[in-house]
Design a protein around this motif. Structure first.
Motif, mmCIF file in Angstrom:
data_model
loop_
_atom_site.group_PDB
_atom_site.id
_atom_site.type_symbol
_atom_site.label_atom_id
_atom_site.label_comp_id
_atom_site.label_asym_id
_atom_site.label_seq_id
_atom_site.Cartn_x
_atom_site.Cartn_y
_atom_site.Cartn_z
ATOM 1 N N UNK A 156 0.825 -1.213 0.000
ATOM 2 C CA UNK A 156 0.000 0.000 0.000
ATOM 3 C C UNK A 156 0.856 1.259 0.000
ATOM 4 N N UNK A 157 1.922 1.276 0.784
ATOM 5 C CA UNK A 157 2.822 2.418 0.851
ATOM 6 C C UNK A 157 3.477 2.649 -0.515
ATOM 7 N N UNK A 158 3.915 1.582 -1.138
ATOM 8 C CA UNK A 158 4.548 1.685 -2.457
ATOM 9 C C UNK A 158 3.566 2.238 -3.489
ATOM 10 N N UNK A 159 2.316 1.790 -3.443
ATOM 11 C CA UNK A 159 1.302 2.289 -4.385
ATOM 12 C C UNK A 159 1.012 3.770 -4.151
ATOM 13 N N UNK A 160 0.956 4.195 -2.880
ATOM 14 C CA UNK A 160 0.723 5.613 -2.572
ATOM 15 C C UNK A 160 1.880 6.468 -3.093
ATOM 16 N N UNK A 161 3.107 5.962 -2.908
ATOM 17 C CA UNK A 161 4.266 6.715 -3.392
ATOM 18 C C UNK A 161 4.254 6.846 -4.899
ATOM 19 N N UNK A 162 3.828 5.806 -5.600
ATOM 20 C CA UNK A 162 3.733 5.879 -7.058
ATOM 21 C C UNK A 162 2.676 6.884 -7.498
ATOM 22 N N UNK A 163 1.555 6.920 -6.763
ATOM 23 C CA UNK A 163 0.483 7.874 -7.106
ATOM 24 C C UNK A 163 0.920 9.310 -6.886
ATOM 25 N N UNK A 164 1.822 9.532 -5.922
ATOM 26 C CA UNK A 164 2.291 10.886 -5.628
ATOM 27 C C UNK A 164 3.408 11.336 -6.569
ATOM 28 N N UNK A 165 3.871 10.515 -7.431
ATOM 29 C CA UNK A 165 4.946 10.883 -8.349
ATOM 30 C C UNK A 165 4.437 11.586 -9.549
#
Length: 164
Positions: A155-164
């Motif tokens: 989930x953290x990795x997906x959130x970081x990708x969305x914020x890029x």
């Protein structure tokens, strides 16, 4: 002292026996064969010295027919916790054959399962081919972590990708 605190085999986990009974029935009319993994009793919450047969290891490339099962030793898992073998006799005979006895010296305990593969259709033997009592233990083997990440990590990795 070795891998286990004691080489005494205390019993077999009910889940391991159930797996082997089902696999033997599924393989019928051919023999089924696997290896038994031992776990130190203290890792399973038991306050005793000894080893519990906790899992059945399936060996890739095992060949079987109605009267035998075999695998090449090179295909056996490189697993220091291997403590025995388990195989079926589709004819229901719960005694080791001459060929079985030739392989028994390699481990501590050997189990033969016979047709019709019910809860009482098995017998344990020592490395000399002598019958031994082997209690069935209602324990849960420890969960092995197959992956070294959790759902939180994903989930953290997906959130970081969305914020890029």
């Amino acid at each position: 002292m070795g891998l286990f605190r004691s080489s005494e085999i205390l019993g077999i986990a009910e889940s391991a026996l159930e797996f082997a009974l089902a696999a033997s029935e599924e393989a019928h009319p051919n023999e089924y064969m696997g290896m038994l993994r031992g776990e130190d009793a203290s890792n399973l919450g038991l306050d005793r010295d000894g080893t519990v047969l906790s899992e059945v290891l399936v060996v890739p490339g095992t060949k079987s027919n109605p009267v035998s099962a075999e695998f090449k030793p090179i295909h056996a898992p490189n697993d220091l916790s291997a403590a025995g073998s388990i195989h079926s006799h589709p004819n229901g005979v719960l005694r080791p054959s001459t060929a079985d006895l030739g392989t028994f010296s390699r481990n501590h305990v050997h189990i033969i399962i016979g047709a019709p593969y019910g809860q009482e259709d098995w017998q344990a033997f020592d490395r000399d081919g002598e019958e031994i009592e082997l209690p069935v233990l209602d324990i849960d083997p420890p969960e092995e972590e197959f992956f070294d990440f959790t759902q939180e990590d994903i989930d953290r990795e997906l959130r970081e990708e969305d914020n890029r």
